[in-house]
Scaffold this motif. Structure first.
Motif, PDB file in Angstrom:
ATOM      1  N   ALA A   1      -7.190   3.569   0.010  1.00 22.12           N
ATOM      2  CA  ALA A   1      -5.978   4.316  -0.282  1.00 22.12           C
ATOM      3  C   ALA A   1      -5.868   5.154  -1.368  1.00 22.12           C
ATOM      4  O   ALA A   1      -5.243   6.075  -1.306  1.00 22.12           O
ATOM      5  CB  ALA A   1      -4.685   3.139  -0.141  1.00 22.12           C
TER       6      ALA A   1
ATOM      7  N   TYR B   1      -7.045  -1.110  -0.879  1.00 18.11           N
ATOM      8  CA  TYR B   1      -6.366  -0.426  -2.205  1.00 18.11           C
ATOM      9  C   TYR B   1      -7.376   0.903  -2.395  1.00 18.11           C
ATOM     10  O   TYR B   1      -7.118   1.856  -2.884  1.00 18.11           O
ATOM     11  CB  TYR B   1      -6.289  -1.290  -2.983  1.00 18.11           C
ATOM     12  CG  TYR B   1      -4.666  -1.747  -3.348  1.00 18.11           C
ATOM     13  CD1 TYR B   1      -3.937  -0.832  -3.924  1.00 18.11           C
ATOM     14  CD2 TYR B   1      -4.337  -3.033  -2.922  1.00 18.11           C
ATOM     15  CE1 TYR B   1      -2.516  -1.211  -4.169  1.00 18.11           C
ATOM     16  CE2 TYR B   1      -3.200  -3.213  -2.935  1.00 18.11           C
ATOM     17  CZ  TYR B   1      -2.313  -2.571  -3.687  1.00 18.11           C
ATOM     18  OH  TYR B   1      -0.901  -2.947  -3.507  1.00 18.11           O
TER      19      TYR B   1
ATOM     20  N   THR C   1      -5.321   5.773   5.499  1.00 20.80           N
ATOM     21  CA  THR C   1      -5.988   4.682   5.133  1.00 20.80           C
ATOM     22  C   THR C   1      -6.263   3.485   6.224  1.00 20.80           C
ATOM     23  O   THR C   1      -7.504   3.209   6.270  1.00 20.80           O
ATOM     24  CB  THR C   1      -5.160   3.722   3.969  1.00 20.80           C
ATOM     25  OG1 THR C   1      -4.807   4.646   2.933  1.00 20.80           O
ATOM     26  CG2 THR C   1      -5.913   2.426   3.588  1.00 20.80           C
TER      27      THR C   1
ATOM     28  N   VAL D   1      -0.898   6.045   4.209  1.00 17.44           N
ATOM     29  CA  VAL D   1      -1.017   4.618   4.522  1.00 17.44           C
ATOM     30  C   VAL D   1      -1.961   4.746   6.066  1.00 17.44           C
ATOM     31  O   VAL D   1      -2.747   3.724   6.328  1.00 17.44           O
ATOM     32  CB  VAL D   1       0.203   3.702   4.516  1.00 17.44           C
ATOM     33  CG1 VAL D   1       0.053   2.534   5.190  1.00 17.44           C
ATOM     34  CG2 VAL D   1       0.515   3.725   3.016  1.00 17.44           C
TER      35      VAL D   1
ATOM     36  N   LEU E   1       0.845  -1.116  -0.118  1.00 16.79           N
ATOM     37  CA  LEU E   1      -0.146  -0.095   0.086  1.00 16.79           C
ATOM     38  C   LEU E   1       0.856   1.325   0.109  1.00 16.79           C
ATOM     39  O   LEU E   1       0.476   2.155  -0.628  1.00 16.79           O
ATOM     40  CB  LEU E   1      -0.961  -0.013   1.178  1.00 16.79           C
ATOM     41  CG  LEU E   1      -2.054  -0.908   1.078  1.00 16.79           C
ATOM     42  CD1 LEU E   1      -2.851  -0.847   2.511  1.00 16.79           C
ATOM     43  CD2 LEU E   1      -3.116  -0.437  -0.097  1.00 16.79           C
TER      44      LEU E   1
END
Length: 335
Positions: A80, A77, A55, A52, A34
């Motif tokens: 992110a 994903y 996220t 990240v 990520l």
């Protein structure tokens, strides 16, 4: 090189009953990939770290919305990518122009080695092999508008189907395909012409020898010899300092004007970042009685010559795992 295998993702159908510790364990296994994804989107190592963390925070807060229709990894994903798009809209609403990216930062190979490599078909493994982590690629990507950039990375780097990308971005498949065409055209405009000929991977003997000779000449402050290793159309930049210099004469003139030949004694530590050869230079500091960080030269080499030089400041040394100083005797390093 450390080879990291991807642990099998457990079957996750609902996160509503998952505790914080268990959730952190599920998320952490995807941290490095990520981080690399966000780095491609943003061009900045530190912005990628912040994204990240954001996220993971969003994923934890929204865990009850995960219904298992996609993998947990794909869900991360999506979060992110959207976090990256929001950050770009806030900090850098306009893409890079003029071939320079002032916010560009290097990515240490020792951390890229943490990416899973157990399966040659794994998208991230293929992506790194295809040199989508090299600095020239990162610069080209930063010239794309954010959404086409996201489409390009998800489709061409991570090999996501168009429908999945459309779902992630809340768009139609036709819009995704159109954005991908625009992004590919933009990349062709900004990537070096010879990029398809790059070899990547481990350095061959000829490249190692060129890096050694470049380093020796730099330590000797021998600009004339360094110039013989530069291609006629070599490019040089020093993020975050503005300016891109193109052509051997322009690059050498800039180095001379900046006092390169008058520097005190130097030492060098060979390293690698973004799957490219790099050299960390240290300069003698009398008060510290040691050699202290100066700059990091990252080289792009093609056809037996140096075709691009990125120089980063000393503040990057800690992130790259480089020594904070070298002893006066210069033991164990190039001098």
């Amino acid at each position: 090189m450390t080879v990291t295998t991807r642990p099998e993702e457990p079957s996750v159908e609902s996160l509503g009953e998952v505790g914080e510790r268990e959730f952190a364990g599920l998320a952490e296994r995807h941290r490095r990939e990520l981080h690399v994804h966000c780095y491609r989107m943003l061009g900045s190592f530190e912005d990628a770290e912040d994204t990240v963390q954001e996220t993971f925070l969003r994923a934890w807060r929204r865990r009850e919305t995960f219904e298992g229709r996609s993998t947990f990894r794909a869900w991360l994903y999506k979060i992110a990518t959207n976090a990256c798009l929001e950050l770009l809209a806030k900090r850098r609403p306009e893409p890079a122009t003029g071939g320079e990216v002032l916010w560009l930062q290097p990515y240490p190979d020792r951390l890229l080695d943490e990416l899973p490599t157990d399966d040659v078909d794994e998208p991230e493994s293929v992506a790194v092999a295809r040199e989508t982590i090299e600095l020239a690629y990162l610069v080209a990507v930063q010239h794309l508008a954010p959404r086409p950039r996201a489409v390009l990375i998800l489709r061409d780097v991570l090999d996501w189907p168009a429908k999945d990308v459309a779902d992630l971005l809340g768009d139609s498949v036709n819009s995704v395909n159109s954005a991908l065409q625009r992004a590919r055209a933009g990349m062709r405009e900004h990537l070096p012409a010879e990029r398809q000929d790059w070899t990547g991977g481990e350095l061959d003997d000829a490249t190692r020898d060129l890096v050694r000779r470049f380093t020796d000449a730099s330590l000797a402050k021998d600009v004339t010899t360094v110039a013989t290793m530069l291609r006629d159309d070599v490019r040089f930049s020093m993020p975050p300092t503005p300016g891109v210099y193109v052509g051997r004469d322009a690059v050498v003139a800039n180095w001379v004007a900046d006092g390169f030949e008058d520097l005190p004694e130097l030492r060098a530590v060979p390293t690698s970042v973004n799957r490219q050869p790099a050299v960390a230079y240290y300069i003698w500091n009398a008060s510290a009685e040691a050699f202290v960080p100066l700059t990091i030269d990252v080289l792009r080499i093609s056809g037996g010559t140096v075709t691009e030089v990125f120089i980063f400041h000393a503040d990057r040394f800690p992130r790259l795992g480089l020594p904070e100083r070298l002893p006066a005797d210069g033991s164990g390093v190039t001098s």
